[in-house]
Design a protein around this motif. Sequence first.
Motif, PDB file in Angstrom:
ATOM      1  N   UNK A  46      46.523  12.511 -36.320  1.00  0.00           N
ATOM      2  CA  UNK A  46      47.064  13.892 -35.594  1.00  0.00           C
ATOM      3  C   UNK A  46      46.852  15.112 -36.446  1.00  0.00           C
ATOM      4  N   UNK A  47      47.433  15.022 -37.655  1.00  0.00           N
ATOM      5  CA  UNK A  47      47.522  16.210 -38.589  1.00  0.00           C
ATOM      6  C   UNK A  47      46.052  16.398 -38.959  1.00  0.00           C
ATOM      7  N   UNK A  48      45.202  15.602 -39.538  1.00  0.00           N
ATOM      8  CA  UNK A  48      43.923  15.699 -39.783  1.00  0.00           C
ATOM      9  C   UNK A  48      42.879  16.294 -38.850  1.00  0.00           C
ATOM     10  N   UNK A  49      43.345  15.903 -37.349  1.00  0.00           N
ATOM     11  CA  UNK A  49      42.622  16.394 -36.189  1.00  0.00           C
ATOM     12  C   UNK A  49      42.882  18.199 -36.256  1.00  0.00           C
ATOM     13  N   UNK A  50      43.884  18.605 -36.764  1.00  0.00           N
ATOM     14  CA  UNK A  50      44.645  20.182 -36.699  1.00  0.00           C
ATOM     15  C   UNK A  50      44.056  20.727 -38.191  1.00  0.00           C
TER      16      UNK A  50
ATOM     17  N   UNK B  47      36.836  21.375 -45.783  1.00  0.00           N
ATOM     18  CA  UNK B  47      36.659  20.764 -47.328  1.00  0.00           C
ATOM     19  C   UNK B  47      36.590  21.813 -48.241  1.00  0.00           C
ATOM     20  N   UNK B  48      37.108  23.054 -48.015  1.00  0.00           N
ATOM     21  CA  UNK B  48      37.053  24.098 -48.774  1.00  0.00           C
ATOM     22  C   UNK B  48      37.681  24.099 -50.330  1.00  0.00           C
ATOM     23  N   UNK B  49      38.677  23.114 -50.317  1.00  0.00           N
ATOM     24  CA  UNK B  49      39.457  23.030 -51.565  1.00  0.00           C
ATOM     25  C   UNK B  49      40.564  23.906 -51.763  1.00  0.00           C
ATOM     26  N   UNK B  50      40.752  25.071 -50.738  1.00  0.00           N
ATOM     27  CA  UNK B  50      41.729  25.890 -50.947  1.00  0.00           C
ATOM     28  C   UNK B  50      43.280  25.549 -50.870  1.00  0.00           C
ATOM     29  N   UNK B  51      43.444  24.186 -50.379  1.00  0.00           N
ATOM     30  CA  UNK B  51      44.705  23.619 -50.390  1.00  0.00           C
ATOM     31  C   UNK B  51      45.133  23.078 -51.713  1.00  0.00           C
ATOM     32  N   UNK B  52      44.018  22.989 -52.621  1.00  0.00           N
ATOM     33  CA  UNK B  52      44.302  22.408 -53.712  1.00  0.00           C
ATOM     34  C   UNK B  52      44.002  20.850 -53.909  1.00  0.00           C
ATOM     35  N   UNK B  53      43.581  20.316 -52.649  1.00  0.00           N
ATOM     36  CA  UNK B  53      43.154  18.907 -52.818  1.00  0.00           C
ATOM     37  C   UNK B  53      41.616  19.011 -52.666  1.00  0.00           C
ATOM     38  N   UNK B  54      41.083  17.550 -52.858  1.00  0.00           N
ATOM     39  CA  UNK B  54      39.645  17.433 -52.866  1.00  0.00           C
ATOM     40  C   UNK B  54      38.899  17.883 -51.810  1.00  0.00           C
ATOM     41  N   UNK B  55      39.665  17.573 -50.613  1.00  0.00           N
ATOM     42  CA  UNK B  55      38.845  17.789 -49.024  1.00  0.00           C
ATOM     43  C   UNK B  55      40.126  17.762 -48.182  1.00  0.00           C
ATOM     44  N   UNK B  56      39.674  17.843 -47.003  1.00  0.00           N
ATOM     45  CA  UNK B  56      40.659  17.830 -45.891  1.00  0.00           C
ATOM     46  C   UNK B  56      41.504  16.512 -45.706  1.00  0.00           C
ATOM     47  N   UNK B  57      41.067  15.399 -46.186  1.00  0.00           N
ATOM     48  CA  UNK B  57      41.560  14.118 -46.163  1.00  0.00           C
ATOM     49  C   UNK B  57      42.727  14.286 -47.159  1.00  0.00           C
ATOM     50  N   UNK B  58      42.465  14.841 -48.270  1.00  0.00           N
ATOM     51  CA  UNK B  58      43.641  14.931 -49.181  1.00  0.00           C
ATOM     52  C   UNK B  58      44.822  15.846 -48.903  1.00  0.00           C
TER      53      UNK B  58
ATOM     54  N   UNK C 296      48.633  28.753 -35.632  1.00  0.00           N
ATOM     55  CA  UNK C 296      49.001  28.006 -34.458  1.00  0.00           C
ATOM     56  C   UNK C 296      48.813  26.426 -34.989  1.00  0.00           C
ATOM     57  N   UNK C 297      48.007  26.123 -35.839  1.00  0.00           N
ATOM     58  CA  UNK C 297      47.697  24.715 -36.087  1.00  0.00           C
ATOM     59  C   UNK C 297      48.631  24.314 -37.067  1.00  0.00           C
ATOM     60  N   UNK C 298      49.213  25.411 -37.838  1.00  0.00           N
ATOM     61  CA  UNK C 298      50.165  25.057 -38.743  1.00  0.00           C
ATOM     62  C   UNK C 298      51.722  24.625 -37.998  1.00  0.00           C
ATOM     63  N   UNK C 299      51.756  25.681 -36.968  1.00  0.00           N
ATOM     64  CA  UNK C 299      52.844  25.452 -36.110  1.00  0.00           C
ATOM     65  C   UNK C 299      53.055  23.869 -35.535  1.00  0.00           C
ATOM     66  N   UNK C 300      51.589  23.565 -34.977  1.00  0.00           N
ATOM     67  CA  UNK C 300      51.525  22.110 -34.595  1.00  0.00           C
ATOM     68  C   UNK C 300      51.986  21.124 -35.489  1.00  0.00           C
ATOM     69  N   UNK C 301      51.303  21.230 -36.651  1.00  0.00           N
ATOM     70  CA  UNK C 301      51.590  20.229 -37.732  1.00  0.00           C
ATOM     71  C   UNK C 301      53.126  20.279 -37.969  1.00  0.00           C
TER      72      UNK C 301
ATOM     73  N   UNK D 166      50.195   5.703 -41.307  1.00  0.00           N
ATOM     74  CA  UNK D 166      51.057   6.468 -40.529  1.00  0.00           C
ATOM     75  C   UNK D 166      50.247   7.307 -39.038  1.00  0.00           C
ATOM     76  N   UNK D 167      50.482   6.812 -38.081  1.00  0.00           N
ATOM     77  CA  UNK D 167      49.813   7.359 -37.040  1.00  0.00           C
ATOM     78  C   UNK D 167      49.858   8.851 -36.673  1.00  0.00           C
ATOM     79  N   UNK D 168      50.842   9.516 -37.422  1.00  0.00           N
ATOM     80  CA  UNK D 168      50.785  11.217 -37.592  1.00  0.00           C
ATOM     81  C   UNK D 168      49.643  11.689 -38.337  1.00  0.00           C
TER      82      UNK D 168
END
Length: 289
Positions: free
Chosen positions: A39-43, A48-59, A79-84, A34-36
């Motif tokens: 773009x999302x990973x860039x925001x 890689x703190x794991x605070x989102x509940x996934x192993x890292x930002x890739x997850x 701001x980045x959440x709004x962009x996402x 998905x081309x998105x």
Amino acid sequence: MMNILFAVAVLGILGAIFGLVLAVASKIFEVKKDPREEAILGLLAGANCGGCGYPGCGGCAAILAGEAPVTACAPAGAENAAAIAKIMGMEAPTGERQVAFVRCTGGVNAKKRFDYVGVKDCISATKVAGGPLECAFGCLGFGSCVAACQFGAMSIGPGGTAVVDPDKCTACMACAAACPRHLITSVPVSKKVHVGCANQDKGKAAMSVCSTSCIGCGLCQKECKKDAIHVENGVAVIDYDKCVGCKLCTKVCPRDAILPVATAEEKEKYKAIKKAQAEKAKAAEPAGK
């Protein structure tokens, strides 16, 4: 010589055939990306703190699959959440920024069962007879949360308990995951009144293990004009949707368990005001009542 040339030719032909097969296979079995996602990973914060509940930002790209909200990466900010959200074709999220808060001000005020001399880590300390504190709900102060924070927002304060710098906190809550006593929660950044205790023991039991423990007396609950604080499971809990920060609860708390702790002068002044109000009300009562 001819044998060598023949062998080279055969290997070259086989290599070309295998290369063609691999090229075709790569097209047939290609996983469409998905081309998105890029773009999302860039925001995302990239910590890689794991605070989102996934192993890292890739997850955290699970946002694409609808398995995670657009606000999953707290360190990325509003701001980045709004962009996402815009990339996902959604409405920008609303709501106040959250920060971590440690529900303990015990530290040097809490009684010790023994002096712990092992590895300076809270989880390790709890494995030695449940930890060195008499209070089973107290901050151990060895900094597991500090080590987990990737943003320099956690530290051990002069009182011996973990404290949060709200200006640096991103509410990733990696600190909460690292705390074996489950003392760290998230609160709205604008709110300044907090209960600095998580002890659920009843009155005397709580009082015997720490000089600043909440004893569930309910004076704060009775004094609050906005119905914003209640005793639940033996400890005061604030409803931040109702709290207006009047600090009346801090002035009547006999244990200084509610932050910011009111000074002796503030408490005396408030007592005088309450006394004057009571006398005025009594004087206004009809004669003979």
